[in-house]
Design an enzyme around this catalytic site. Structure first.
Site, short mmCIF file in Angstrom:
data_model
loop_
_atom_site.label_atom_id
_atom_site.label_comp_id
_atom_site.label_asym_id
_atom_site.label_seq_id
_atom_site.Cartn_x
_atom_site.Cartn_y
_atom_site.Cartn_z
N LYS A 1 0.94 -1.05 0.02
CA LYS A 1 0.02 0.12 0.05
C LYS A 1 0.98 1.32 -0.03
CE LYS A 1 -3.67 -2.54 2.57
NZ LYS A 1 -4.33 -2.69 3.68
N GLN B 1 -4.14 -0.83 9.87
CA GLN B 1 -4.03 -2.10 9.49
C GLN B 1 -4.44 -3.29 10.43
OE1 GLN B 1 -3.06 -3.03 6.38
NE2 GLN B 1 -3.79 -5.29 6.94
N ASP C 1 -10.67 2.99 4.59
CA ASP C 1 -11.13 1.59 4.46
C ASP C 1 -12.42 1.58 4.70
OD1 ASP C 1 -8.97 -0.16 4.31
OD2 ASP C 1 -8.18 0.09 6.53
#
Ligand code: NAP
Length: 279
Positions: free
Chosen positions: A44, A88, A111
């Site tokens: 990412k 994460q 997200d």
């Protein structure tokens, strides 16, 4: 369905949009040293940097307390240089993931896991949407599969993939069935599907005899085995399906591309170029 090729094209478009915006800031937060998470963060970060995003790679020790993570998230929420925040998952056991997910400012939640974003997807007014299911929808669109009126079966009901995939397919007017570990007859459900999204994490759980000839099959599940990366879809499905994503090279690259799109969206929300209801 060539996810790698489509992702590359989308990343090119995103790069141009970022150049036009001037600055897009993304912070990723990794707590601990889970090897799979480390790989995802590196992918990412690299993709974000290549696209011209000002990407901040924040790493915290595995023993970091929940209060410390929450304080960091609040700082990032207030940080004028940061448009998007990604924490994460999974987080170490001493940290409540729900509390952290709730703490991220919804307009910065690239997200799409915050309840405000999940709720808006549920309502049919999507804002930030989880990248993996958004990537599945982009692949269907690219290959001319209109979900309207089709039977779609999603295997898996996680907040990250299964549920949002089902909501996006519903919004696109598919008739949606969600299967999970308690589904009585998975094969019978999948056999009726014109569109299959497999997001389980059990290699080869979708076999050729379960797939309707001509169906579009999206393989999301990803398991590292001694023989390499395996998807949820048995390779023999290629002989039956009309369209199938390869594993690797299908839904994975699309997830990264759609995350970058989310970062651009976050920058637009912050600049008032796109309306975010709570801003
Ligand atoms: P998860 O939270 O573990 O969810 C797995 C889902 O599969 C659950 O809903 C579970 O049902 C269901 N399930 C388990 N065994 C089953 C069975 N035998 N039959 C039917 N359903 C079954 O995982 P996730 O986060 O959604 O991720 C799913 C997979 O996608 C993983 O392999 C992950 O690594 C991969 N992934 C890939 C990408 C990508 O970019 N390609 C992105 C994210 C995740 P219950 O709810 O009943 O337990």
């Amino acid at each position: 369905m060539d996810g790698k090729a489509l992702a590359e094209r989308l990343r090119g478009e995103v790069t141009r949009e970022i150049a036009a915006l001037g600055h897009v800031g993304l912070a990723t937060v990794l707590v601990g040293d889970d090897p799979a998470s480390d790989v995802y963060i590196r992918l990412k970060q690299r993709a974000a940097t290549e696209a011209g995003i000002d990407a901040r790679d924040i790493r915290l020790d595995a023993s970091t307390s929940e209060d410390e993570v929450l304080a960091l998230v609040h700082d990032l929420n207030d940080d004028a240089e940061i448009d998007g925040i990604l924490v994460q998952l999974p987080l170490p056991s001493q940290i409540d993931e729900t509390r952290v997910t709730y703490a991220v400012a919804p307009h910065k939640d690239v997200d799409g896991f915050h309840p405000v974003n999940a709720g808006n997807l549920y309502r049919g007014t999507p804002l930030h949407v989880p990248a993996t299911p958004a990537g599945c929808m982009a692949l269907l669109a690219e290959y001319g599969v209109d979900p309207k009126g089709k039977n779609a079966v999603v295997i898996g009901r996680s907040e990250i993939v299964g549920r949002p995939a089902a909501m996006l397919l519903l919004q696109a007017h598919a008739t949606v069935t969600i299967c999970h570990s308690r589904t009585a007859d998975l094969a019978a459900e999948v056999r009726r599907a014109d569109i299959v999204v497999a997001a389980v994490g059990v290699p080869g759980i979708v076999t050729a005899d379960m797939v309707k000839p001509g169906a579009a099959v999206l393989d999301v599940g990803l398991t590292r085995t001694e023989e390499g990366i395996r998807g949820d879809v048995d390779p023999a499905v290629a002989d039956v399906a009309g369209l199938l994503t390869p594993m690797p090279g299908g839904t994975g690259p699309m997830t990264i591309a759609l995350l970058l799109e989310s970062a651009v969206k976050a920058a637009r929300y912050r600049r008032g170029l796109l309306a975010y209801p709570t801003l």
